[in-house]
Design a protein around this motif. Structure first.
Motif, PDB file in Angstrom:
ATOM      1  N   GLU A   1      -2.272 -23.258 -17.251  1.00  0.00           N
ATOM      2  CA  GLU A   1      -3.241 -23.859 -16.443  1.00  0.00           C
ATOM      3  C   GLU A   1      -2.587 -23.968 -14.944  1.00  0.00           C
ATOM      4  OE1 GLU A   1      -6.374 -24.937 -17.323  1.00  0.00           O
ATOM      5  OE2 GLU A   1      -5.773 -23.988 -19.351  1.00  0.00           O
ATOM      6  N   ARG A   2      -1.720 -23.048 -14.798  1.00  0.00           N
ATOM      7  CA  ARG A   2      -0.995 -22.978 -13.359  1.00  0.00           C
ATOM      8  C   ARG A   2      -1.888 -21.674 -12.467  1.00  0.00           C
ATOM      9  NH1 ARG A   2       4.903 -21.858 -15.442  1.00  0.00           N
ATOM     10  NH2 ARG A   2       3.693 -20.422 -16.618  1.00  0.00           N
ATOM     11  N   LYS A   3      -2.113 -22.216 -11.456  1.00  0.00           N
ATOM     12  CA  LYS A   3      -3.129 -21.134 -10.534  1.00  0.00           C
ATOM     13  C   LYS A   3      -2.204 -19.945 -10.121  1.00  0.00           C
ATOM     14  CE  LYS A   3      -5.718 -21.309  -6.124  1.00  0.00           C
ATOM     15  NZ  LYS A   3      -6.135 -21.913  -5.082  1.00  0.00           N
ATOM     16  N   LEU A   4      -2.707 -18.710 -10.402  1.00  0.00           N
ATOM     17  CA  LEU A   4      -1.899 -17.327 -10.123  1.00  0.00           C
ATOM     18  C   LEU A   4      -2.367 -16.943  -8.794  1.00  0.00           C
ATOM     19  CD1 LEU A   4      -2.330 -15.745 -13.641  1.00  0.00           C
ATOM     20  CD2 LEU A   4      -0.195 -16.724 -12.437  1.00  0.00           C
ATOM     21  N   TYR A   5      -1.569 -16.277  -8.195  1.00  0.00           N
ATOM     22  CA  TYR A   5      -1.730 -15.433  -6.762  1.00  0.00           C
ATOM     23  C   TYR A   5      -1.487 -14.024  -7.006  1.00  0.00           C
ATOM     24  CZ  TYR A   5      -1.573 -20.443  -4.968  1.00  0.00           C
ATOM     25  OH  TYR A   5      -1.987 -21.675  -5.109  1.00  0.00           O
ATOM     26  N   GLU A   6      -2.226 -13.237  -6.354  1.00  0.00           N
ATOM     27  CA  GLU A   6      -2.007 -11.723  -6.275  1.00  0.00           C
ATOM     28  C   GLU A   6      -2.019 -11.307  -4.913  1.00  0.00           C
ATOM     29  OE1 GLU A   6      -4.601  -9.508  -8.537  1.00  0.00           O
ATOM     30  OE2 GLU A   6      -6.286 -10.534  -7.837  1.00  0.00           O
ATOM     31  N   LEU A   7      -1.524 -10.005  -4.515  1.00  0.00           N
ATOM     32  CA  LEU A   7      -1.448  -9.390  -3.454  1.00  0.00           C
ATOM     33  C   LEU A   7      -2.559  -8.603  -3.161  1.00  0.00           C
ATOM     34  CD1 LEU A   7       0.626  -9.057  -1.224  1.00  0.00           C
ATOM     35  CD2 LEU A   7       1.517  -6.952  -2.253  1.00  0.00           C
ATOM     36  N   GLU A   8      -3.106  -8.749  -2.124  1.00  0.00           N
ATOM     37  CA  GLU A   8      -4.552  -8.144  -1.758  1.00  0.00           C
ATOM     38  C   GLU A   8      -3.980  -6.628  -0.911  1.00  0.00           C
ATOM     39  OE1 GLU A   8      -7.654  -8.398  -2.237  1.00  0.00           O
ATOM     40  OE2 GLU A   8      -6.880 -10.060  -3.576  1.00  0.00           O
ATOM     41  N   PRO A   9      -4.665  -5.429  -1.016  1.00  0.00           N
ATOM     42  CA  PRO A   9      -3.939  -4.394  -0.223  1.00  0.00           C
ATOM     43  C   PRO A   9      -3.774  -4.566   1.119  1.00  0.00           C
ATOM     44  CG  PRO A   9      -6.191  -3.882  -1.486  1.00  0.00           C
ATOM     45  CD  PRO A   9      -5.987  -5.155  -1.508  1.00  0.00           C
ATOM     46  N   LYS A  10      -4.381  -5.508   1.760  1.00  0.00           N
ATOM     47  CA  LYS A  10      -4.044  -5.737   3.382  1.00  0.00           C
ATOM     48  C   LYS A  10      -2.758  -6.389   3.361  1.00  0.00           C
ATOM     49  CE  LYS A  10      -5.938  -8.481   7.299  1.00  0.00           C
ATOM     50  NZ  LYS A  10      -6.834  -9.277   7.787  1.00  0.00           N
ATOM     51  N   GLY A  11      -2.392  -7.152   2.266  1.00  0.00           N
ATOM     52  CA  GLY A  11      -1.131  -8.011   2.315  1.00  0.00           C
ATOM     53  C   GLY A  11       0.137  -6.847   1.715  1.00  0.00           C
ATOM     54  N   LYS A  12      -0.211  -5.778   1.100  1.00  0.00           N
ATOM     55  CA  LYS A  12       0.715  -4.756   0.963  1.00  0.00           C
ATOM     56  C   LYS A  12       0.896  -3.944   2.156  1.00  0.00           C
ATOM     57  CE  LYS A  12       1.433  -0.667  -2.112  1.00  0.00           C
ATOM     58  NZ  LYS A  12       0.888   0.257  -2.919  1.00  0.00           N
ATOM     59  N   GLU A  13      -0.057  -3.631   2.873  1.00  0.00           N
ATOM     60  CA  GLU A  13       0.204  -3.027   4.222  1.00  0.00           C
ATOM     61  C   GLU A  13       1.107  -3.868   5.257  1.00  0.00           C
ATOM     62  OE1 GLU A  13      -3.297  -1.784   6.369  1.00  0.00           O
ATOM     63  OE2 GLU A  13      -4.107  -1.159   4.476  1.00  0.00           O
ATOM     64  N   GLU A  14       0.619  -5.175   5.227  1.00  0.00           N
ATOM     65  CA  GLU A  14       1.305  -5.979   6.035  1.00  0.00           C
ATOM     66  C   GLU A  14       2.801  -6.131   5.664  1.00  0.00           C
ATOM     67  OE1 GLU A  14       2.003  -9.239   8.925  1.00  0.00           O
ATOM     68  OE2 GLU A  14       0.294  -7.961   8.761  1.00  0.00           O
ATOM     69  N   LEU A  15       3.118  -6.148   4.463  1.00  0.00           N
ATOM     70  CA  LEU A  15       4.471  -6.241   3.938  1.00  0.00           C
ATOM     71  C   LEU A  15       5.198  -4.759   4.348  1.00  0.00           C
ATOM     72  CD1 LEU A  15       7.113  -7.426   2.139  1.00  0.00           C
ATOM     73  CD2 LEU A  15       5.812  -6.523   0.157  1.00  0.00           C
ATOM     74  N   GLU A  16       4.550  -3.806   3.938  1.00  0.00           N
ATOM     75  CA  GLU A  16       5.349  -2.476   4.171  1.00  0.00           C
ATOM     76  C   GLU A  16       5.696  -1.986   5.743  1.00  0.00           C
ATOM     77  OE1 GLU A  16       2.793   0.333   2.038  1.00  0.00           O
ATOM     78  OE2 GLU A  16       3.596  -0.159   0.072  1.00  0.00           O
ATOM     79  N   LYS A  17       4.678  -2.732   6.557  1.00  0.00           N
ATOM     80  CA  LYS A  17       4.794  -2.494   7.968  1.00  0.00           C
ATOM     81  C   LYS A  17       6.160  -3.312   8.266  1.00  0.00           C
ATOM     82  CE  LYS A  17       2.481  -3.848  12.446  1.00  0.00           C
ATOM     83  NZ  LYS A  17       1.645  -4.713  12.840  1.00  0.00           N
ATOM     84  N   TRP A  18       6.031  -4.466   7.733  1.00  0.00           N
ATOM     85  CA  TRP A  18       7.263  -5.416   8.170  1.00  0.00           C
ATOM     86  C   TRP A  18       8.475  -4.876   7.809  1.00  0.00           C
ATOM     87  CZ3 TRP A  18      10.360  -8.428   4.742  1.00  0.00           C
ATOM     88  CH2 TRP A  18      11.160  -9.423   5.325  1.00  0.00           C
ATOM     89  N   LEU A  19       8.696  -4.218   6.454  1.00  0.00           N
ATOM     90  CA  LEU A  19       9.951  -3.760   6.164  1.00  0.00           C
ATOM     91  C   LEU A  19      10.579  -2.598   6.903  1.00  0.00           C
ATOM     92  CD1 LEU A  19       8.997  -3.630   2.078  1.00  0.00           C
ATOM     93  CD2 LEU A  19      10.702  -5.149   3.315  1.00  0.00           C
ATOM     94  N   LEU A  20       9.547  -1.897   7.629  1.00  0.00           N
ATOM     95  CA  LEU A  20       9.906  -0.689   8.451  1.00  0.00           C
ATOM     96  C   LEU A  20      10.233  -1.225   9.835  1.00  0.00           C
ATOM     97  CD1 LEU A  20       7.314   2.025   7.199  1.00  0.00           C
ATOM     98  CD2 LEU A  20       9.919   2.125   6.776  1.00  0.00           C
ATOM     99  N   GLU A  21      10.044  -2.359  10.195  1.00  0.00           N
ATOM    100  CA  GLU A  21      10.445  -2.909  11.361  1.00  0.00           C
ATOM    101  C   GLU A  21      12.127  -3.013  11.466  1.00  0.00           C
ATOM    102  OE1 GLU A  21       8.334  -6.576  12.265  1.00  0.00           O
ATOM    103  OE2 GLU A  21       6.185  -5.145  12.267  1.00  0.00           O
ATOM    104  N   PRO A  22      12.720  -2.600  12.398  1.00  0.00           N
ATOM    105  CA  PRO A  22      14.240  -2.769  12.560  1.00  0.00           C
ATOM    106  C   PRO A  22      14.563  -4.365  12.817  1.00  0.00           C
ATOM    107  CG  PRO A  22      13.618  -0.948  14.110  1.00  0.00           C
ATOM    108  CD  PRO A  22      12.421  -1.695  13.456  1.00  0.00           C
ATOM    109  N   VAL A  23      15.566  -4.862  12.453  1.00  0.00           N
ATOM    110  CA  VAL A  23      15.957  -6.252  12.441  1.00  0.00           C
ATOM    111  C   VAL A  23      17.058  -6.284  13.800  1.00  0.00           C
ATOM    112  CG1 VAL A  23      16.917  -8.172  11.492  1.00  0.00           C
ATOM    113  CG2 VAL A  23      15.483  -6.737  10.298  1.00  0.00           C
ATOM    114  N   PRO A  24      16.794  -7.006  14.901  1.00  0.00           N
ATOM    115  CA  PRO A  24      17.752  -6.984  15.856  1.00  0.00           C
ATOM    116  C   PRO A  24      19.178  -7.633  15.406  1.00  0.00           C
ATOM    117  CG  PRO A  24      15.803  -8.324  16.564  1.00  0.00           C
ATOM    118  CD  PRO A  24      15.687  -7.704  14.991  1.00  0.00           C
ATOM    119  N   TYR A  25      20.256  -7.138  15.702  1.00  0.00           N
ATOM    120  CA  TYR A  25      21.417  -7.657  15.541  1.00  0.00           C
ATOM    121  C   TYR A  25      21.755  -8.873  15.905  1.00  0.00           C
ATOM    122  CZ  TYR A  25      26.509  -7.602  14.172  1.00  0.00           C
ATOM    123  OH  TYR A  25      27.530  -7.753  13.841  1.00  0.00           O
TER     124      TYR A  25
END
Length: 167
Positions: free
Chosen positions: A62-86
């Motif tokens: 009886e716990r509420k489940l969550y799932e990733l939407e295609p828009k969320g997948k795009e957002e995550l992949e875009k973020w992963l490709l952004e360089p992180v300032p040192y």
């Protein structure tokens, strides 16, 4: 650490409920700390609002489940490709040290030695953690800790170079 991207990461391969997301985020953070459960649910609400995540019903407990939407997948992949300032403690210390040099601070050597002591303590703690991660077979945490140790080693070498030049 962005709770938003942590949640998107954890939902990338499977549906999950809030408490499990909290436990997994704590694991992702490793030595950096723990996430407040309230942050998880507030962030999930925003992710649903932004159509990055959706509710996927409930599980057998009886716990509420969550799932990733295609828009969320795009957002995550875009973020992963952004360089992180040192950005490290060394850079903060470098600024402080530059200020001390500018005013010819009479305790510059003490500053350097205190910073060196702090780095050595961190190296000792991380070396112990690295060994634990190796023994546990947690390759991800082992490699992250190894990277942190390399950065600290570079910081220590820099301080030693400054100390030696000042003599």
């Amino acid at each position: 650490m962005s709770v938003k991207y942590g949640i998107l990461t954890l939902l990338y391969k499977q549906k999950n409920h809030g408490y499990e997301l909290k436990l997994e985020l704590d694991s992702l953070l490793g030595t950096k700390g723990k996430i407040n459960p309230g942050q998880i649910y507030t962030t999930l609400d925003r992710l649903i609002r932004d159509q990055l995540v959706s509710s996927a019903g409930i599980d057998h407990q009886e716990r509420k489940l969550y799932e990733l939407e295609p828009k969320g997948k795009e957002e995550l992949e875009k973020w992963l490709l952004e360089p992180v300032p040192y950005n490290t403690t060394k850079e903060d210390f470098f600024f402080k040290w530059s200020c001390a040099r500018k005013i010819q601070f009479h305790e510059e050597q003490r500053m350097l030695e205190q910073q060196k002591t702090l780095i050595i303590q961190e190296v000792m703690e991380l070396t112990q953690l690295k060994t634990e991660f190796l023994l546990e077979g947690d390759e991800t945490k082992y490699l992250l800790t190894t990277g942190m140790l390399f950065h600290l080693d570079a910081d220590l070498n820099w301080i030693n170079q400054v100390v030696n030049r000042n003599r």
